[in-house]
Design an enzyme around this catalytic site. Sequence first.
Site, short mmCIF file in Angstrom:
data_model
loop_
_atom_site.label_atom_id
_atom_site.label_comp_id
_atom_site.label_asym_id
_atom_site.label_seq_id
_atom_site.Cartn_x
_atom_site.Cartn_y
_atom_site.Cartn_z
N CYS A 342 0.82 -1.23 0.00
CA CYS A 342 0.00 0.00 0.00
C CYS A 342 0.84 1.27 0.00
CB CYS A 342 -0.97 -0.01 1.17
SG CYS A 342 -0.20 0.00 2.81
N HIS A 387 -2.53 1.19 6.95
CA HIS A 387 -2.84 1.14 5.52
C HIS A 387 -2.97 2.55 4.97
CE1 HIS A 387 -4.05 -1.00 1.95
NE2 HIS A 387 -5.12 -0.25 1.81
N HIS A 399 -6.07 1.70 -4.10
CA HIS A 399 -5.03 1.27 -3.17
C HIS A 399 -4.58 -0.15 -3.46
CE1 HIS A 399 -8.06 -0.80 -0.25
NE2 HIS A 399 -8.69 -0.53 -1.37
#
Length: 424
Positions: A342, A387, A399
């Site tokens: 990510c 994240h 993402h």
Amino acid sequence: MYRKGLKVTACSIASAVVLAGTAVVPGTLMVPYAAPVAGVSQATAIDGGSVGLVSGVSLSFSKYLTQSEQSAKLTANDTPVVQEAADQEAEAEVPQDEAASAAADQGEPESEYANIAIAQVDNYVNIRSEANQESEVLGKLYNNSAATVLATEGDWYQITSGSVTGYVKSEYVVRDNAELARSVSRRVATVTTTTLHVRTEPSVDSALLGSVPIEDELTVTDESTPGWVKVAIEEGDGYVSTDYVTLSTVYVQAESKAEEEARLAKEEAERQAAQEAAAQKAAEEKAAQAAKQQAASSSSSSSASYSAPSGSGGSSVAGYASQFIGNPYVYGGSSLTNGTDCSGFVMSVYAAFGVSLPHSSGALQGVGYGVSADAMQPGDIVCYSGHVGIYVGGGTIVHASTPESGIKYSNANYKPIVTVRRIF
């Protein structure tokens, strides 16, 4: 505990704990006594005799009497107490309720939220140098930011928050409200090892849920299991060992005038530098891509082609990032085509626009400048617990999600947002 060198002496009942019961002091008088010191079976009377003692507990005394004073007290009150010999420090077992009472007397807070004040305003409340509205403004306490109350002066609180110590009107903050303080704070576990495994259960033998890198800041959702904390990551909630994280409670704090001025100047300089770098990078990439397209054979190539970044705003970032949908997720990776995680995804997308960002979801929470979640614009970096993604508009982020799903679109509010950072 008391072990030796004890004497039966006397003093006022109000000044010491007395012994209950009755013992005979040879050659003197009948005296009452209470639960004596555990482990002591004999005590020396004033006249040199001794009395038998049963095991029990006594309290230590802070003031001792000379033998002549002891004799005088005995004559006056006929009430002996166990007194430690001179120059020997006493030990005692204090009942739990007395310990709690002593803690209360020392002014210890009832909870970690005692004296915490939370700003409840439309935007911010000024922090002033004195408890009046004519004094100098030292900084700002923004809505839902926290401060510690040091003192009260009329309808003003003296507070400290961040690097600012000053005064705010009490009507603009809510004090000692644990529920509100918990709602605006975040319990954080900061990773202290290179790669930390997050497990489905609080055991090293349980299944692996995911992995997070060093310095990532994870939101703690439960701390009830000794040695483990439950944290939120992209794959869900799992457990990490407390041996490899540092726990803390995070509040938004005040900003001084100097800090505000420095932040605004830095943000403006970063915006200008990023726009210039992105424009130059876009021109170079566009020329290179055009050359590749001219040389490529459309019939012999089956690989996907990607457009070079163009423009220099957030919308350009969002458009560029979106073309990598479907590409693989690889933990620790940063290749937009062959695999990335990510933070590597965000880092590599912005690198195409000439912006250098860290390869860490925790570190990305501090880049650029913060904006509220309801003011997100395309290109903004949306940070979650463990994240991060890029906002593309319409309530959607792109993402690098999980190894199973790869790079994909998701609703921006699919999990709680920690912060939103803007570069352009």
